[in-house]
Design an enzyme around this catalytic site. Sequence first.
Site, short mmCIF file in Angstrom:
data_model
loop_
_atom_site.label_atom_id
_atom_site.label_comp_id
_atom_site.label_asym_id
_atom_site.label_seq_id
_atom_site.Cartn_x
_atom_site.Cartn_y
_atom_site.Cartn_z
N ILE B 145 1.19 -5.08 -3.01
CA ILE B 145 1.77 -4.22 -2.37
C ILE B 145 0.78 -4.07 -1.09
CG2 ILE B 145 0.90 -2.06 -3.47
CD1 ILE B 145 3.26 -0.49 -2.53
N CYS B 146 1.34 -4.00 0.03
CA CYS B 146 0.50 -3.36 1.16
C CYS B 146 -0.08 -4.79 1.82
CB CYS B 146 -0.08 -2.12 0.85
SG CYS B 146 -0.59 -1.32 2.38
N ALA B 147 -1.50 -4.57 1.74
CA ALA B 147 -2.38 -5.57 2.08
C ALA B 147 -2.62 -6.50 1.06
CB ALA B 147 -3.72 -5.28 2.90
N TYR B 166 2.54 -5.16 4.18
CA TYR B 166 2.33 -3.99 5.00
C TYR B 166 2.54 -4.79 6.44
CZ TYR B 166 0.13 -0.04 7.61
OH TYR B 166 -0.05 0.93 8.47
N SER B 195 5.84 -5.23 -1.79
CA SER B 195 6.05 -4.26 -1.23
C SER B 195 5.39 -3.94 -0.03
CB SER B 195 6.10 -3.18 -2.19
OG SER B 195 6.76 -1.94 -1.65
#
Lengths: 229, 229
Positions: B145-147, B166, B195
């Site tokens: 998720i994200c980075a 992200y 995500s």
Amino acid sequence: MLIKSIFTIKGHICKSLLSPQTSSRASLALNLLRAYSSDSKMSKRALIFLAPGYEELEFISAVDILRRAGIDVSIAGIPDKNPVLSARNVAIVPDISLSEAFNAGTFDVLLLPGGLGGSKAMAESEEVGKLLKDQEANGRKVAAICAAPTALKAHCIGTGKKVTSYPAMAAAMKEGGTYDYKEDDVVVDGNLITSRGPGTATKFALTVVKELLGEEKACEIAKAMLIKF
Amino acid sequence: MLIKSIFTIKGHICKSLLSPQTSSRASLALNLLRAYSSDSKMSKRALIFLAPGYEELEFISAVDILRRAGIDVSIAGIPDKNPVLSARNVAIVPDISLSEAFNAGTFDVLLLPGGLGGSKAMAESEEVGKLLKDQEANGRKVAAICAAPTALKAHCIGTGKKVTSYPAMAAAMKEGGTYDYKEDDVVVDGNLITSRGPGTATKFALTVVKELLGEEKACEIAKAMLIKF
């Protein structure tokens, strides 16, 4: 040569560099006044309790979001500074112990995360009760989520105010007519902020930011975190 | 009198109580087969990386939600078992060290929380790379998720698959045409789940639960946490 004087105002350590020429009582009083009047621009301070059995998401949402907003957050471990286990065995190391919180100055908000075990521990803690009563008596903010509003009730905090809690705690909160119980995600009544559970934890923390620093700051943080607020 | 035999199947420690009459090679093989065939009913296992600079909410949402679902979660500290500091200085104690993860059996999912520092550390870790490559080669799930999807790219994981990240990492993820980049909150492509950020962290973790244990379990957890899913 400069003389360094250190004094404490509203819980903040303020350092003032004074020349010998100005180090009179009058100038000290002036500096004190300046520091006091600029206090609103100083970093806001929050104390977040970390009691055994805390709900992980509710605890971390508050720390994450308040620190992103530039609020000076202290995590107070109950009973001490050793790692505290969550409801599902995550061990987090507090910044300070609960007893150290008494000597850490004043906080703009005391925040109580939920979790059954954590809420029971906060309800049973005389020290938490003292901090909460002092906070309320001095017109400063208290915020509680999920099962934690039951700890507020145990310490007679926010009597007569609008509150909410985790749905399963509604009956306990309504009993005796102590509060005006609501079912909104987040309820703000004066200096009291309450909320419902893990699913409302980010909205709760963002509301605390909004109450302390304004809506613009709360929206800025929400946007960076991809949270609708 | 009973003889206790302990054997390991697919990373699980299985204890079998055998009487002397049945403690032959044949019965051992039979028990092994039974344990193997019932493996799908055994608790699912997840390894969640805890690297310096992790995003707090993304890390804790995964642990909280997966453990609520009954998934056996191990938190692997990078580089070791000492408390690991988050992006905003929350110190969490890992369950095991990264090197111990190699001897902890197999995991149904390896999960990478975001945070710039944490993602960089995971991208640069040869050990994380080895675990991810082994996971992918054996057709088991990876979630980021994200980075953290940038760490997948650094280790050449999920090449050609649909992914998200992200928004600020979109350009890096799109570069070179390694992936089919999407902007949905959560993207599932085969064994890869990705995500976007803190605001999608609970949906991400619930999707991992859904992929491992089905939609009913994910919805049950979401309901108890007052999360719309």
